[in-house]
Design a protein around this motif. Structure first.
Motif, short mmCIF file in Angstrom:
data_model
loop_
_atom_site.label_atom_id
_atom_site.label_comp_id
_atom_site.label_asym_id
_atom_site.label_seq_id
_atom_site.Cartn_x
_atom_site.Cartn_y
_atom_site.Cartn_z
N LEU A 7 2.02 6.21 -7.04
CA LEU A 7 1.55 4.68 -7.20
C LEU A 7 1.13 4.15 -6.02
O LEU A 7 1.03 2.79 -5.98
CB LEU A 7 2.67 4.32 -7.85
CG LEU A 7 3.21 5.04 -9.36
CD1 LEU A 7 4.36 4.10 -9.95
CD2 LEU A 7 2.00 4.54 -10.27
N SER A 8 1.17 4.70 -4.85
CA SER A 8 0.80 3.89 -3.51
C SER A 8 -0.69 4.52 -2.93
O SER A 8 -1.01 5.35 -2.84
CB SER A 8 1.73 4.45 -2.31
OG SER A 8 3.23 4.32 -2.76
N PRO A 9 -1.48 3.48 -2.91
CA PRO A 9 -2.93 3.81 -2.70
C PRO A 9 -2.97 4.56 -1.36
O PRO A 9 -4.08 5.48 -1.19
CB PRO A 9 -3.51 2.45 -2.29
CG PRO A 9 -2.63 1.29 -3.27
CD PRO A 9 -1.11 2.27 -3.29
N ILE A 10 -2.07 4.49 -0.27
CA ILE A 10 -2.36 5.12 0.94
C ILE A 10 -2.35 6.60 0.78
O ILE A 10 -3.08 7.23 1.56
CB ILE A 10 -1.52 4.54 1.92
CG1 ILE A 10 -1.79 4.87 3.43
CG2 ILE A 10 0.08 5.18 1.63
CD1 ILE A 10 -1.07 4.25 4.40
N TYR A 11 -1.70 7.22 -0.19
CA TYR A 11 -1.72 8.53 -0.18
C TYR A 11 -2.68 9.04 -1.19
O TYR A 11 -2.79 10.25 -1.39
CB TYR A 11 -0.20 8.99 -1.16
CG TYR A 11 0.87 8.46 -0.30
CD1 TYR A 11 1.14 9.27 0.75
CD2 TYR A 11 1.65 7.47 -0.66
CE1 TYR A 11 2.29 9.16 1.74
CE2 TYR A 11 3.02 7.39 0.27
CZ TYR A 11 3.07 8.00 1.39
OH TYR A 11 4.04 7.63 2.08
N HIS A 12 -3.72 8.34 -1.62
CA HIS A 12 -5.06 8.58 -2.32
C HIS A 12 -6.14 8.33 -1.67
O HIS A 12 -7.54 8.57 -1.87
CB HIS A 12 -4.97 8.08 -3.48
CG HIS A 12 -4.11 8.07 -4.45
ND1 HIS A 12 -4.11 9.27 -5.37
CD2 HIS A 12 -2.92 7.22 -4.81
CE1 HIS A 12 -3.06 9.22 -6.25
NE2 HIS A 12 -2.23 7.94 -5.81
N VAL A 13 -6.05 8.23 -0.13
CA VAL A 13 -7.13 7.97 0.86
C VAL A 13 -7.68 9.06 1.12
O VAL A 13 -7.35 10.41 1.34
CB VAL A 13 -6.68 7.25 2.11
CG1 VAL A 13 -7.87 7.30 3.17
CG2 VAL A 13 -6.25 5.87 1.99
N GLY A 14 -9.15 9.35 0.95
CA GLY A 14 -10.05 10.43 1.19
C GLY A 14 -11.54 9.96 1.25
O GLY A 14 -11.92 8.72 1.21
N PRO A 15 -12.42 10.86 1.80
CA PRO A 15 -14.01 10.53 1.52
C PRO A 15 -14.51 9.99 0.50
O PRO A 15 -15.46 9.03 0.36
CB PRO A 15 -14.50 11.62 1.98
CG PRO A 15 -13.45 12.65 2.76
CD PRO A 15 -12.37 12.18 1.88
N HIS A 16 -13.74 10.02 -0.58
CA HIS A 16 -14.36 9.48 -1.85
C HIS A 16 -14.03 7.92 -2.16
O HIS A 16 -14.83 7.49 -2.90
CB HIS A 16 -13.46 10.40 -3.12
CG HIS A 16 -12.21 9.92 -3.26
ND1 HIS A 16 -11.42 10.69 -2.49
CD2 HIS A 16 -11.64 8.92 -4.08
CE1 HIS A 16 -9.85 9.91 -2.71
NE2 HIS A 16 -10.33 9.00 -3.67
N VAL A 31 0.97 -1.07 0.11
CA VAL A 31 -0.02 0.11 -0.05
C VAL A 31 0.85 0.99 -0.04
O VAL A 31 0.38 2.39 -0.56
CB VAL A 31 -0.87 -0.02 1.22
CG1 VAL A 31 -1.89 -1.20 1.11
CG2 VAL A 31 -0.27 0.14 2.55
N ASP A 32 2.03 1.10 0.34
CA ASP A 32 3.19 2.48 0.36
C ASP A 32 4.21 2.00 0.06
O ASP A 32 5.20 1.33 0.55
CB ASP A 32 3.00 2.85 1.97
CG ASP A 32 3.98 4.06 1.88
OD1 ASP A 32 4.48 4.60 0.88
OD2 ASP A 32 3.81 4.81 2.99
N LEU A 33 4.57 2.34 -1.52
CA LEU A 33 5.80 2.01 -2.18
C LEU A 33 7.12 2.64 -1.35
O LEU A 33 8.17 2.02 -1.40
CB LEU A 33 5.79 1.92 -3.60
CG LEU A 33 4.51 1.27 -4.35
CD1 LEU A 33 4.88 1.57 -5.88
CD2 LEU A 33 4.57 0.06 -3.70
N LEU A 34 6.95 3.77 -0.87
CA LEU A 34 7.92 4.76 -0.49
C LEU A 34 8.35 3.97 0.94
O LEU A 34 9.52 3.46 0.93
CB LEU A 34 7.52 5.95 0.01
CG LEU A 34 7.68 7.29 -1.10
CD1 LEU A 34 7.06 8.32 -0.42
CD2 LEU A 34 9.14 7.32 -1.32
N GLU A 35 7.48 3.47 1.78
CA GLU A 35 7.66 2.79 2.92
C GLU A 35 8.20 1.55 2.77
O GLU A 35 9.27 1.01 3.36
CB GLU A 35 6.53 2.78 3.93
CG GLU A 35 6.77 2.27 5.35
CD GLU A 35 6.51 0.70 5.31
OE1 GLU A 35 7.02 0.16 6.44
OE2 GLU A 35 5.93 0.05 4.56
#
Length: 439
Positions: A345-354, A279-283
């Motif tokens: 490219l990491s899902p965790i950075y796109h998290v929001g109410p949407h 979920v987090d390519l950076l980490e």
């Protein structure tokens, strides 16, 4: 004869103990990956045989045999007891009662009765699928983008259309990869499953793979009604790398970085189910480099070689050994050089109410140490007000759902969770969400 039975009981106890082992080194984790998968999946069998060993020991007055059998049975029982309570986990979804479904719904969720693997197998034996349907064009080559389609085999459609993306490190693998029992079960519950053969690196990069998932979404929204699919009830699903693609596509509807050339339309989805996803390519890049330093010990080299042979691919080994170079080849640079691309490219950075409702299924003993990131994603989703369920399976390894699924307690529990979650999505009106344009 008693000594032979005692040896067999000892081997069963050893098999039952393997899932509980936690090596201190990454090399040890690699060496134990397959034994832990097999030991966990076979725990019901080893437990039953251990009970028989106890009875045989008592009958023969062989206390060693009885004691070792009791140890094996206890280990199997402990693993079963550590499995999470699915109904309690899903009870937190909006509008659900204690069994994870809306209490006002007159009909029970469309799920197979209980967790009986034998009955589940009988009920799904009739399910057939359509091979190699063209759902779009591959981003790199322009070749047909193909998928297998599993129509509902229950006689009544649930309205849900499920798009599945396989795992194997974004570089290898294909559709129809040890998933037939799972898809047959879902089809027997009235769901339609589209098993996608997305492009792999180096033919396509990660953004192009997500764009192909979006093509599949558009195809199923347009053509799904002919199979009983409600275009507003598309659910993305995947394991490992496929789980990453499912999350990223589900959390970025309309994002310009993930759109295929000439493809236009609403790519928002009704839900996402992800098995052990990055979920987090950076980490992940920084943590993996710490776990597998560049200076290898002999045990590290042996573990890497054995694991690469077991997996029949070098990609997962590269993922563990040199995360920066592994991702740099696909992304175009290291995490230190282009951190914004890694975030994109990491899902965790796109998290929001949407974001759509999400079911995350993760093993606590994951070979690639993905559990901490998945927990963080779950927390972020809840903080954003997104319905999210994290089913964390104790003593469970990466890829558990593909090994002996009919008897594996981890797979049966996770399948039950998917069934409950889909039953909730079948009835839940999540309303309209705004796409995360240009995030």
């Amino acid at each position: 004869m008693s000594w032979l039975l005692t040896i067999q009981a000892a081997l069963l106890a050893l098999l039952g103990a393997v899932p509980f082992l936690r090596p201190r080194t990454a090399a040890g984790e690699a060496l134990l990956w397959l034994p832990k998968l097999v030991g966990g999946a076979l725990s019901p069998v080893s437990g039953l045989l251990s009970v028989l060993a106890v009875l045989a020991g008592l009958a023969r007055r062989s206390w060693a045999l009885a004691g070792i059998g009791l140890l094996g049975a206890g280990l199997a029982a402990r693993l079963a007891a550590r499995m999470p309570d699915v109904d309690a986990q899903l009870a937190g979804l909006p509008g659900t009662g204690p069994l994870g479904r809306p209490p006002s719904t007159p009909q029970p969720p469309r799920i197979s009765p209980g967790l009986d693997a034998v009955r589940g197998r009988d009920k799904t034996a009739r399910a057939e699928f359509e091979r190699n349907i063209v759902v779009g064009r591959k981003a790199g080559s322009g070749h047909p983008l193909r998928a297998d389609l599993w129509p509902s085999s229950s006689g009544v459609s649930s309205g849900l259309g499920l798009i599945y993306a396989h795992g194997s490190g974004w570089r290898v693998g294909d559709k129809d990869m040890l998933t037939r029992p799972f898809f047959r079960r879902l089809a027997a519950q009235g769901h339609v499953v589209l098993d996608l053969a997305y492009s792999l690196w180096p033919t396509a990069g990660l953004a192009e793979m997500v764009a192909e998932v979006n093509q599949a979404i558009l195809w199923l929204k347009e053509n799904g009604p002919g199979y009983g699919v409600d275009p507003d009830r598309i659910v993305l699903m995947g394991g490992s790398a496929g789980g990453h693609l499912a999350l990223l596509a589900g959390y970025t509807p309309g994002h310009p970085a993930f759109q295929a050339d000439g493809a236009a339309g609403d790519t928002s989805v009704h839900g996402v189910v992800a098995f052990y996803p990055p979920v987090d390519l950076l980490e992940m890049a920084s943590r993996t480099e710490e776990r597998w330093p560049s200076s290898e010990a002999l045990t590290d080299r042996i573990a890497l070689r054995l694991l690469s042979r077991l997996l029949a691919l070098q990609t997962q080994v590269g993922l563990m050994k040199q995360a920066d170079s592994f991702f740099a080849e696909m992304v175009g640079g290291t995490a230190a050089e282009i951190p914004d691309t890694y975030r994109l490219l990491s899902p965790i950075y796109h998290v929001g109410p949407h974001c759509p409702p999400t079911l995350l299924i993760q093993g606590s003993d994951d070979l690639f140490a993905l559990a901490p990131g998945v927990r963080r994603l779950h927390d972020c989703l809840q903080a954003a007000g997104v319905p999210s369920v994290l089913l964390e399976l104790a003593h469970t390894e990466h890829g558990f759902d593909l090994v002996l699924p009919h008897i594996s307690p981890q797979t049966r529990v996770s399948t039950h969770a998917v069934e409950r979650f889909l039953a909730w999505l079948e009835r839940e009106d999540v309303g309209q969400r705004q796409p995360s344009m240009g995030k």
